[in-house]
Enzyme design. Sequence first.
Site, PDB file in Angstrom:
ATOM      1  N   GLU A 265     -23.226 -34.487 -29.449  1.00 15.78           N
ATOM      2  CA  GLU A 265     -21.727 -35.109 -29.464  1.00 15.78           C
ATOM      3  C   GLU A 265     -20.935 -33.942 -30.281  1.00 15.78           C
ATOM      4  O   GLU A 265     -21.523 -33.081 -31.229  1.00 15.78           O
ATOM      5  CB  GLU A 265     -21.647 -36.368 -29.742  1.00 15.78           C
ATOM      6  CG  GLU A 265     -22.231 -37.304 -28.992  1.00 15.78           C
ATOM      7  CD  GLU A 265     -22.015 -38.711 -29.320  1.00 15.78           C
ATOM      8  OE1 GLU A 265     -21.271 -39.030 -30.344  1.00 15.78           O
ATOM      9  OE2 GLU A 265     -22.536 -39.669 -28.530  1.00 15.78           O
TER      10      GLU A 265
ATOM     11  N   HIS B  26      -9.539 -41.560 -29.702  1.00 26.70           N
ATOM     12  CA  HIS B  26     -10.525 -41.119 -29.004  1.00 26.70           C
ATOM     13  C   HIS B  26     -10.185 -40.181 -27.862  1.00 26.70           C
ATOM     14  O   HIS B  26      -9.084 -40.829 -27.013  1.00 26.70           O
ATOM     15  CB  HIS B  26     -11.525 -41.905 -28.126  1.00 26.70           C
ATOM     16  CG  HIS B  26     -12.963 -41.619 -27.744  1.00 26.70           C
ATOM     17  ND1 HIS B  26     -13.136 -40.943 -26.638  1.00 26.70           N
ATOM     18  CD2 HIS B  26     -13.976 -41.821 -28.355  1.00 26.70           C
ATOM     19  CE1 HIS B  26     -14.360 -40.690 -26.529  1.00 26.70           C
ATOM     20  NE2 HIS B  26     -14.735 -41.053 -27.520  1.00 26.70           N
TER      21      HIS B  26
ATOM     22  N   ARG C  60     -12.787 -34.606 -32.973  1.00 29.10           N
ATOM     23  CA  ARG C  60     -12.028 -35.534 -31.837  1.00 29.10           C
ATOM     24  C   ARG C  60     -10.524 -35.479 -31.883  1.00 29.10           C
ATOM     25  O   ARG C  60      -9.856 -35.379 -31.024  1.00 29.10           O
ATOM     26  CB  ARG C  60     -12.587 -36.982 -32.296  1.00 29.10           C
ATOM     27  CG  ARG C  60     -13.729 -37.230 -31.813  1.00 29.10           C
ATOM     28  CD  ARG C  60     -14.139 -38.839 -31.948  1.00 29.10           C
ATOM     29  NE  ARG C  60     -15.288 -39.250 -31.235  1.00 29.10           N
ATOM     30  CZ  ARG C  60     -15.952 -40.226 -31.334  1.00 29.10           C
ATOM     31  NH1 ARG C  60     -15.762 -41.206 -32.068  1.00 29.10           N
ATOM     32  NH2 ARG C  60     -17.109 -40.664 -30.666  1.00 29.10           N
TER      33      ARG C  60
ATOM     34  N   HIS D 217      -9.084 -45.773 -31.277  1.00 28.11           N
ATOM     35  CA  HIS D 217     -10.440 -45.828 -31.399  1.00 28.11           C
ATOM     36  C   HIS D 217     -11.077 -46.403 -32.464  1.00 28.11           C
ATOM     37  O   HIS D 217     -11.631 -47.207 -32.757  1.00 28.11           O
ATOM     38  CB  HIS D 217     -11.231 -44.532 -30.869  1.00 28.11           C
ATOM     39  CG  HIS D 217     -12.710 -44.627 -30.612  1.00 28.11           C
ATOM     40  ND1 HIS D 217     -13.155 -45.574 -30.020  1.00 28.11           N
ATOM     41  CD2 HIS D 217     -13.705 -44.063 -31.530  1.00 28.11           C
ATOM     42  CE1 HIS D 217     -14.467 -45.618 -29.832  1.00 28.11           C
ATOM     43  NE2 HIS D 217     -14.774 -44.579 -30.730  1.00 28.11           N
TER      44      HIS D 217
ATOM     45  N   ARG E 146     -13.506 -39.138 -38.429  1.00 29.44           N
ATOM     46  CA  ARG E 146     -15.063 -39.644 -38.419  1.00 29.44           C
ATOM     47  C   ARG E 146     -15.854 -38.598 -37.460  1.00 29.44           C
ATOM     48  O   ARG E 146     -15.271 -38.279 -36.615  1.00 29.44           O
ATOM     49  CB  ARG E 146     -14.979 -41.095 -38.048  1.00 29.44           C
ATOM     50  CG  ARG E 146     -16.638 -41.400 -37.963  1.00 29.44           C
ATOM     51  CD  ARG E 146     -16.601 -42.636 -37.579  1.00 29.44           C
ATOM     52  NE  ARG E 146     -16.214 -43.102 -36.274  1.00 29.44           N
ATOM     53  CZ  ARG E 146     -16.831 -42.991 -34.995  1.00 29.44           C
ATOM     54  NH1 ARG E 146     -17.907 -42.841 -35.008  1.00 29.44           N
ATOM     55  NH2 ARG E 146     -15.859 -43.488 -34.080  1.00 29.44           N
TER      56      ARG E 146
END
Length: 504
Positions: free
Chosen positions: A112, A223, A267, A328, A363
Amino acid sequence: MATRVVVVGSGIAGLTTALDLAARPGVEVTLVAKARLDQSNTAMAQGGVAVVTAPTDTVASHVADTVAAGAGLCDVDAAEVLCASGPIAVGALIRRGVRFDRAGEGLALGLEAAHSRERIVHAGGDATGSAIASALIDRLDDSGVVVRENTTVLDVVVERGRAVGVRLLGDEVLVADVVVLATGGAGQLFPFTTNPAVATADGVAIALRAGAVLADLEFHQFHPTSLATPGNHLVSEAVRGEGAVLVDADGRRFMTDVHPDAELAPRDVVARGIAEQMARQGGVPVRLDATGLGARFLASRFPTIDAVVRSQGLDWAREPIQVAPAAHYVMGGVRTDLWGRTSVPGLFAVGEVACTGLHGANRLASNSLLEGAVFGYRVAEAILGGAPAGSFGEAWAPRLVVAVGGGDEAFGRSDLQHLMWSAAGLSRDHAGLREAARVFARWAAPAPTDAKSAEDANLLVVARAVVASALARTESRGGHFRRDFPQSDPGSAVHSTLVGAPHA
């Protein structure tokens, strides 16, 4: 005499804490869930759990990736605790019945964004959270934990400066020696979110009213890829990790112009890149092109997403699907030490509702489920006396004060959400934040006569705190982007902290 503990919340953090405590003699645990036990952010999580399991991976690498994603604000000690404890925590999940996907003799690993290695373990392809929640909920049956579903906690009861229980809707009080907040996120602050309807910032508001210190609430992660359809169903980052790309309305791949890591950039970078491209094309969503992965692979690796996409009449194996950013995850929350202790004795917080400093300003993908497992165990240890004495220190002293009361105008939740989206969404500026602060100051929190009014009161309190924090941070960093201060300020790489007051 038994130690009485009330755990509020039924995601991975709350379930882990409750199960670990209940396994020890002399501990009476009550788990309170606002809705059904399986209604949580955990149950909806898709991507997986970031953990070091491969011989080619290292804890140091996982720590470095976590710190890099956190944009200069990660607490390195927290990152080291998380990453070093990860393999043990995942082993505990497996022993409790979580069946992670396997590849040969080992666990299947995915990649990811912002990870330097393939280290994401998953279950059911893209149903990791559901698999974890189901397994842990099943364990409650023989655990001795008293479960209260469909029960709304209004406040922590504080006497002589210490948490001594919780007050429920209807004025019932659950007396406790220790209260643990594990209430999850705050996505319902915004009209577009991947979070379930229960994610209404309850724990943050409850802690604020109890006098606890909060931190870093300006950092909300959006997100990059939710389906641009009602419900904003999450399209996991793992899809991009497997090779899907983002294209504009003309079919051109655009993230290569934004960041060297393109679709696998952090992100906040990808979400803003998408938002800026949407603005250039008149608000039309961008598209996620997964056609190169093939129908069979998409159905087997991402069965949940595949079913949702196809239920809406789309065939993502043949044509790109429209996606857009959605709220998110909140990096901030109730300030805790590395054992979940808050500034209020007897009150602990764990999971997304807590802020150890682990996530910094942004995060790292798939660290959230791991956080719940690792710190849930640590909270249980601290309650049982297995943690060293700690201190918050001057670095976490409150700098802001926000009103938890005041105002006399009624408001609707939709009005709050849309104001938050426009003023405190993916990008902010002084004028928008100041106007939002003025509006929120005029609004009155409704009396909590039912679950929804209690949620609306909590959303208003936390909206005020988010806006105050965003106004105070006059720079851009991670999930907090100021149009009027677009650069990061090295001198501002400090945590924001605040407390509540009846009228600030």
